[in-house]
Design a protein around this motif. Structure first.
Motif, PDB file in Angstrom:
ATOM      1  N   LEU A  52     102.341 132.274  46.620  1.00  0.00           N
ATOM      2  CA  LEU A  52     102.819 133.542  46.087  1.00  0.00           C
ATOM      3  C   LEU A  52     102.576 134.636  47.107  1.00  0.00           C
ATOM      4  N   MET A  58     106.084 140.815  42.277  1.00  0.00           N
ATOM      5  CA  MET A  58     105.156 141.066  41.185  1.00  0.00           C
ATOM      6  C   MET A  58     105.794 142.092  40.249  1.00  0.00           C
ATOM      7  N   TYR A 100     104.361 134.419  36.282  1.00  0.00           N
ATOM      8  CA  TYR A 100     103.164 135.242  36.395  1.00  0.00           C
ATOM      9  C   TYR A 100     102.090 134.927  35.356  1.00  0.00           C
TER      10      TYR A 100
END
Length: 102
Positions: A52, A58, A100
């Motif tokens: 990531l 994000m 996430y």
């Protein structure tokens, strides 16, 4: 040489972006996928590092935006709605959970 078909479902936007890149490289998508599979076999695994990014992709923290940035983001959303570029909230929620863990 015998061939075998591989069928998969991908996000339309990702497919289009990848297809544009392959087109510029002069490589049909089928050849690029074949190259990937060859590399998986040769390396006995995924042929690149999977991780990531630090901040990229994000979820956006709207509390950190200036009023102008917030308004620009809202306008972009309104434009997407007007252009029919929308997703069901269920799809977004599932993707957020998958990506996430939220």
């Amino acid at each position: 040489m015998k061939t075998s078909n591989v069928y998969t479902r991908v996000e339309p936007e990702i497919k289009e972006q990848a297809d544009q890149i392959f087109s510029k490289l002069g490589i049909p998508m089928a050849n690029a996928i074949n190259l990937f599979l060859h590399q998986v076999v040769l390396r006995k695994g995924i042929p690149f590092n999977i991780s990531l990014p630090e901040t990229q992709n994000m979820p956006l923290d709207y509390s950190k935006l200036t009023e102008e940035e917030f308004n620009a983001k809202m306008q972009k959303g309104i434009d997407c709605i007007n252009e029919g570029k929308v997703r069901l909230s269920k799809e977004v929620r599932e993707k957020m959970q998958r990506l996430y863990n939220i």
